[in-house]
Write a protein that holds these residues in place. Structure first.
Motif, PDB file in Angstrom:
ATOM      1  N   MET A   1       0.846  -1.194   0.000  1.00  0.00           N
ATOM      2  CA  MET A   1       0.000   0.000   0.000  1.00  0.00           C
ATOM      3  C   MET A   1       0.886   1.249   0.000  1.00  0.00           C
ATOM      4  SD  MET A   1      -2.881   1.054   2.831  1.00  0.00           S
ATOM      5  CE  MET A   1      -1.813   0.914   4.236  1.00  0.00           C
ATOM      6  N   HIS A   2       0.502   2.232  -0.812  1.00  0.00           N
ATOM      7  CA  HIS A   2       1.216   3.511  -0.853  1.00  0.00           C
ATOM      8  C   HIS A   2       0.272   4.642  -0.452  1.00  0.00           C
ATOM      9  CE1 HIS A   2       4.360   2.150  -4.055  1.00  0.00           C
ATOM     10  NE2 HIS A   2       4.348   1.404  -2.983  1.00  0.00           N
ATOM     11  N   LEU A   3       0.749   5.563   0.366  1.00  0.00           N
ATOM     12  CA  LEU A   3      -0.033   6.755   0.688  1.00  0.00           C
ATOM     13  C   LEU A   3       0.791   7.960   0.249  1.00  0.00           C
ATOM     14  CD1 LEU A   3      -1.006   5.691   4.320  1.00  0.00           C
ATOM     15  CD2 LEU A   3      -2.478   5.593   2.314  1.00  0.00           C
ATOM     16  N   GLU A   4       0.203   8.799  -0.575  1.00  0.00           N
ATOM     17  CA  GLU A   4       0.968   9.930  -1.117  1.00  0.00           C
ATOM     18  C   GLU A   4       0.450  11.249  -0.593  1.00  0.00           C
ATOM     19  OE1 GLU A   4       1.272   9.868  -5.344  1.00  0.00           O
ATOM     20  OE2 GLU A   4       2.525   8.069  -5.304  1.00  0.00           O
ATOM     21  N   GLY A   5       1.321  12.251  -0.634  1.00  0.00           N
ATOM     22  CA  GLY A   5       0.923  13.592  -0.248  1.00  0.00           C
ATOM     23  C   GLY A   5       2.009  14.272   0.542  1.00  0.00           C
ATOM     24  N   THR A   6       1.578  15.164   1.442  1.00  0.00           N
ATOM     25  CA  THR A   6       2.513  15.818   2.354  1.00  0.00           C
ATOM     26  C   THR A   6       2.599  14.960   3.600  1.00  0.00           C
ATOM     27  OG1 THR A   6       1.907  17.996   1.512  1.00  0.00           O
ATOM     28  CG2 THR A   6       2.994  17.915   3.662  1.00  0.00           C
ATOM     29  N   ILE A   7       3.790  14.421   3.858  1.00  0.00           N
ATOM     30  CA  ILE A   7       3.964  13.498   4.976  1.00  0.00           C
ATOM     31  C   ILE A   7       4.591  14.257   6.141  1.00  0.00           C
ATOM     32  CG2 ILE A   7       5.131  11.383   5.711  1.00  0.00           C
ATOM     33  CD1 ILE A   7       5.267  10.967   2.446  1.00  0.00           C
ATOM     34  N   LEU A   8       3.964  14.183   7.288  1.00  0.00           N
ATOM     35  CA  LEU A   8       4.543  14.819   8.486  1.00  0.00           C
ATOM     36  C   LEU A   8       5.473  13.785   9.118  1.00  0.00           C
ATOM     37  CD1 LEU A   8       1.385  16.685   9.844  1.00  0.00           C
ATOM     38  CD2 LEU A   8       3.018  17.365   8.054  1.00  0.00           C
ATOM     39  N   HIS A   9       6.754  13.933   8.821  1.00  0.00           N
ATOM     40  CA  HIS A   9       7.725  12.857   9.018  1.00  0.00           C
ATOM     41  C   HIS A   9       8.440  12.946  10.363  1.00  0.00           C
ATOM     42  CE1 HIS A   9      11.796  10.937   8.188  1.00  0.00           C
ATOM     43  NE2 HIS A   9      10.944   9.953   7.998  1.00  0.00           N
ATOM     44  N   GLY A  10       8.543  11.788  11.036  1.00  0.00           N
ATOM     45  CA  GLY A  10       9.371  11.680  12.243  1.00  0.00           C
ATOM     46  C   GLY A  10       8.807  12.449  13.425  1.00  0.00           C
ATOM     47  N   ARG A  11       9.619  12.573  14.472  1.00  0.00           N
ATOM     48  CA  ARG A  11       9.170  13.234  15.710  1.00  0.00           C
ATOM     49  C   ARG A  11       9.033  14.735  15.556  1.00  0.00           C
ATOM     50  NH1 ARG A  11      10.191   9.496  20.411  1.00  0.00           N
ATOM     51  NH2 ARG A  11       9.458  11.163  21.751  1.00  0.00           N
ATOM     52  N   PHE A  13       7.831  16.105  12.696  1.00  0.00           N
ATOM     53  CA  PHE A  13       6.745  16.334  11.738  1.00  0.00           C
ATOM     54  C   PHE A  13       7.185  17.227  10.585  1.00  0.00           C
ATOM     55  CE2 PHE A  13       4.913  15.888  16.054  1.00  0.00           C
ATOM     56  CZ  PHE A  13       4.405  14.618  15.907  1.00  0.00           C
ATOM     57  N   GLU A  14       8.399  17.009  10.118  1.00  0.00           N
ATOM     58  CA  GLU A  14       8.891  17.777   8.972  1.00  0.00           C
ATOM     59  C   GLU A  14       8.034  17.434   7.756  1.00  0.00           C
ATOM     60  OE1 GLU A  14      12.553  17.995   5.855  1.00  0.00           O
ATOM     61  OE2 GLU A  14      12.645  16.520   7.468  1.00  0.00           O
ATOM     62  N   PRO A  15       7.383  18.427   7.133  1.00  0.00           N
ATOM     63  CA  PRO A  15       6.531  18.127   5.979  1.00  0.00           C
ATOM     64  C   PRO A  15       7.376  17.719   4.774  1.00  0.00           C
ATOM     65  CG  PRO A  15       6.049  20.303   6.912  1.00  0.00           C
ATOM     66  CD  PRO A  15       7.349  19.856   7.495  1.00  0.00           C
ATOM     67  N   ILE A  16       7.126  16.538   4.260  1.00  0.00           N
ATOM     68  CA  ILE A  16       7.864  15.994   3.116  1.00  0.00           C
ATOM     69  C   ILE A  16       6.858  15.675   2.028  1.00  0.00           C
ATOM     70  CG2 ILE A  16       9.043  13.901   2.291  1.00  0.00           C
ATOM     71  CD1 ILE A  16      10.434  13.709   4.933  1.00  0.00           C
ATOM     72  N   GLU A  17       7.138  16.111   0.801  1.00  0.00           N
ATOM     73  CA  GLU A  17       6.296  15.694  -0.323  1.00  0.00           C
ATOM     74  C   GLU A  17       6.776  14.321  -0.781  1.00  0.00           C
ATOM     75  OE1 GLU A  17       6.405  18.255  -3.733  1.00  0.00           O
ATOM     76  OE2 GLU A  17       4.980  17.015  -4.838  1.00  0.00           O
ATOM     77  N   GLY A  18       5.864  13.348  -0.816  1.00  0.00           N
ATOM     78  CA  GLY A  18       6.325  12.025  -1.224  1.00  0.00           C
ATOM     79  C   GLY A  18       5.311  10.945  -0.944  1.00  0.00           C
ATOM     80  N   ARG A  19       5.828   9.745  -0.662  1.00  0.00           N
ATOM     81  CA  ARG A  19       4.915   8.625  -0.408  1.00  0.00           C
ATOM     82  C   ARG A  19       5.402   7.782   0.769  1.00  0.00           C
ATOM     83  NH1 ARG A  19       7.406   5.829  -5.077  1.00  0.00           N
ATOM     84  NH2 ARG A  19       6.075   7.009  -6.476  1.00  0.00           N
TER      85      ARG A  19
END
Ligand SMILES: [Zn+2]
Length: 337
Positions: A1-11, A13-19
């Motif tokens: 399963m893939h979820l795409e968009g702006t990902i709030l990454h890690g502790r 919550f750095e916004p990352i464009e991706g999947r």
């Protein structure tokens, strides 16, 4: 399963464009890539303090004092719980848990009234629902043995030393309310060396120092404190010194929506949106020893996907602020638990 968009990454919550690549229930990878998707992918919430049992008592007791509402053994809440049948209890709790799942909650830390039968009633209500629960039994030591630990009312309500010791021996969690209406029960609660405290609205600087020294996490419930008119928890002062997690407290008083709790916490205090989102996710997980609350490679895939182009969220300049201060159930596109 893939979820795409702006990902709030890690502790952070750095916004990352991706999947986000999900395999076998875990996040396999977070990949940076251009995407057409306007979705926002964030960790599902951890509700660090609930009393889902009083789902049978929603909006009862308007205007009553804190003690008249919820103090054991004869506060209104306890009388309504005793009067409800097991079937009514299970059905009402089940609806609350379904609502929590629909609003992106992955797990809750539940203080469960009613001794061993109370613990069993909760288990029946949770059947088939994907919200994880750390259940802390109350009232009896047997309830602790039948659950994940013990949830004490407050140090002024009795002598909890024996059950505290038994809980430690069993290797389970011990949490206790403290400082909800004044500071008088805080030191006695800390003396029990609990795993976490709940509320700390009236904690003094010295008491916050003690909490920091013993690295004691605190679950705060600002909306509950407003309903019971006891004040506003010192979220910033606590968050500077220890782990602070967010809880919605009694379903009797508040809907168990982490969106609403985050908005209040953010707007009542002067901490950053990132801090509030951490309180609503990974800090709650840390408080309860759960492995969830972040989107990063290797973490369990407990995720919340919001429609970043909903009429409510569309055009927001700061995705973390938008999630914390503005988002709600209508923006939820998908909950992966
Ligand atoms: Zn509570």
């Amino acid at each position: 399963m893939h979820l795409e968009g702006t990902i709030l990454h890690g502790r952070d919550f750095e916004p990352i464009e991706g999947r986000v690549v999900v395999e076998n229930g875990r996040v396999e990878a977070v990949e940076r890539t251009e995407t057409e998707s306007t979705d926002v992918v964030c960790p599902a919430f951890v509700n660090a303090h609930t009393h889902i049992g009083d789902s049978v008592a929603k909006e009862a007791g308007a205007g009553l004092s804190l003690d008249d509402l919820v103090a054991p053994p004869d506060g209104l809440k306890h009388r309504l719980l005793r009067a409800a049948s097991r079937e009514e209890m299970v059905a009402a709790m089940r609806r609350s848990l379904r609502f929590m799942q629909a609003t992106g909650t992955a797990a809750c830390v539940e203080f469960r009234e009613g001794g061993v039968p109370g613990v069993e009633t909760f288990a029946a209500a949770r059947e088939g629902i994907d919200v994880d629960a750390v259940v802390l039994g109350r009232e009896t030591e047997d309830a602790m043995h039948a659950s994940d630990g013990f949830g004490a009312s407050g140090a002024r309500d009795g002598d909890f030393a024996a059950v505290r010791g038994a809980t430690r021996e069993a290797g389970k969690l011990f949490g206790i309310h403290a400082g909800e209406r004044d500071a008088d029960d805080v030191d006695a609660a800390i003396d029990l060396a609990p795993d976490f405290l709940v509320h700390m609205v009236h904690a003094t600087d010295d008491q916050i120092e003690r909490v920091a020294d013993s690295e004691l996490p605190v679950a705060v419930c600002p909306r509950s404190n407003l309903v019971t008119n006891v004040g506003v928890p010192p979220i910033r002062r606590l968050a500077e010194r220890t782990t602070v997690a967010l809880g919605t407290d009694n379903v009797m008083l508040n809907s168990p929506s982490m969106f609403r709790e985050m908005e209040f916490a953010a707007k009542l205090s002067d901490v950053s949106a990132e801090t509030v989102l951490r309180m609503a996710t990974v800090d709650g997980a840390d408080l309860a020893g759960l492995d969830c609350g972040v989107v990063e490679a290797g973490a369990p895939a407990k995720l919340l996907v919001l429609d970043g182009d909903s009429d409510n969220l569309g055009g927001a300049k700061d995705p973390v602020r938008a999630v914390v201060r503005r988002a709600g159930q209508a923006d939820v596109k998908r909950v992966v638990l």
